[in-house]
Design a protein around this motif. Structure first.
Motif, short mmCIF file in Angstrom:
data_model
loop_
_atom_site.label_atom_id
_atom_site.label_comp_id
_atom_site.label_asym_id
_atom_site.label_seq_id
_atom_site.Cartn_x
_atom_site.Cartn_y
_atom_site.Cartn_z
N GLY A 186 0.82 -1.22 0.00
CA GLY A 186 0.00 0.00 0.00
C GLY A 186 0.84 1.26 0.00
N VAL A 187 1.89 1.29 0.80
CA VAL A 187 2.76 2.46 0.86
C VAL A 187 3.51 2.63 -0.46
CG1 VAL A 187 4.81 3.42 1.99
CG2 VAL A 187 2.96 2.47 3.37
N LEU A 188 4.02 1.53 -1.02
CA LEU A 188 4.70 1.61 -2.32
C LEU A 188 3.75 2.07 -3.42
CD1 LEU A 188 6.98 -1.56 -2.27
CD2 LEU A 188 7.69 0.83 -2.14
N SER A 189 2.53 1.59 -3.41
CA SER A 189 1.55 2.02 -4.40
C SER A 189 1.23 3.50 -4.25
CB SER A 189 0.27 1.20 -4.28
OG SER A 189 0.52 -0.14 -4.57
N LEU A 190 1.16 3.96 -3.03
CA LEU A 190 0.92 5.39 -2.78
C LEU A 190 2.08 6.24 -3.29
CD1 LEU A 190 -1.34 7.06 -1.52
CD2 LEU A 190 -0.09 6.96 0.63
N ILE A 191 3.30 5.76 -3.12
CA ILE A 191 4.48 6.47 -3.64
C ILE A 191 4.43 6.52 -5.16
CG2 ILE A 191 6.99 6.31 -3.90
CD1 ILE A 191 7.03 5.28 -0.97
N PHE A 192 4.05 5.40 -5.81
CA PHE A 192 3.92 5.39 -7.27
C PHE A 192 2.81 6.33 -7.73
CE2 PHE A 192 6.23 1.28 -7.27
CZ PHE A 192 7.21 1.62 -8.18
N PHE A 193 1.71 6.39 -6.99
CA PHE A 193 0.63 7.33 -7.32
C PHE A 193 1.14 8.77 -7.32
CE2 PHE A 193 -2.56 10.27 -5.54
CZ PHE A 193 -3.41 10.34 -6.63
N MET A 198 -1.87 5.20 -15.06
CA MET A 198 -1.06 4.45 -14.10
C MET A 198 -1.16 5.05 -12.70
SD MET A 198 0.06 1.80 -15.42
CE MET A 198 1.11 1.34 -14.06
N SER A 199 -1.36 6.36 -12.61
CA SER A 199 -1.52 6.96 -11.29
C SER A 199 -2.80 6.46 -10.63
CB SER A 199 -1.51 8.48 -11.38
OG SER A 199 -2.69 8.97 -11.99
N TYR A 200 -3.87 6.32 -11.41
CA TYR A 200 -5.12 5.83 -10.84
C TYR A 200 -5.08 4.34 -10.54
CZ TYR A 200 -7.11 10.38 -11.67
OH TYR A 200 -7.35 11.73 -11.63
N VAL A 201 -4.34 3.58 -11.33
CA VAL A 201 -4.15 2.15 -11.02
C VAL A 201 -3.38 2.03 -9.70
CG1 VAL A 201 -2.98 0.04 -11.76
CG2 VAL A 201 -4.30 1.36 -13.41
N SER A 202 -2.35 2.85 -9.53
CA SER A 202 -1.57 2.83 -8.29
C SER A 202 -2.42 3.25 -7.09
CB SER A 202 -0.37 3.76 -8.41
OG SER A 202 0.48 3.34 -9.43
N LEU A 203 -3.27 4.24 -7.28
CA LEU A 203 -4.15 4.67 -6.20
C LEU A 203 -5.13 3.57 -5.83
CD1 LEU A 203 -5.12 6.91 -4.30
CD2 LEU A 203 -6.66 7.65 -6.12
#
Length: 114
Positions: A16-23, A60-65
């Protein structure tokens, strides 16, 4: 093989934290390459199709979010609402495969002008 739900919850927290960083990273790129940004020419340069590239980064930002929200929700559920149980070790691998597959699906679609 099995692991505890507490260990699994921390796996979901890390994802979750990594995905938030990618977002944040993808949104930063989208914002910096907008048409009224001063940094657009530095980032885009001589790119052939910057609008398609920008659209792909926005997707990709929305996929990461999405994966950040799902992962943090799974962390909260496993950490606070489930007592310590054993969970299959294959779940993290299946989860990571779903993240990778969804990233490839949404990043490879071409932007079609209507």
């Amino acid at each position: 093989m099995q692991i505890t739900s507490i260990s699994m919850s921390y796996f979901f927290l890390v994802v979750g934290v990594l995905s938030l960083i990618f977002f944040i990273y993808f949104k930063f790129i989208v914002i910096k390459t907008s048409s009224h940004s001063d940094n657009r020419s530095k980032i885009v340069g001589n790119m052939k199709d910057p609008d398609s590239w920008r659209n792909s980064n926005n997707k990709m930002s929305y996929v990461s979010l999405f994966w950040a929200i799902v992962s943090i929700g799974a962390f909260i559920y496993l950490k606070f609402f489930i007592s310590a149980t054993l969970i299959s070790i294959f779940i993290p691998f299946i989860y990571l495969a779903a993240i990778i597959i969804s990233s490839f699906i949404f990043s490879s679609k071409k932007h079609k002008a209507s």
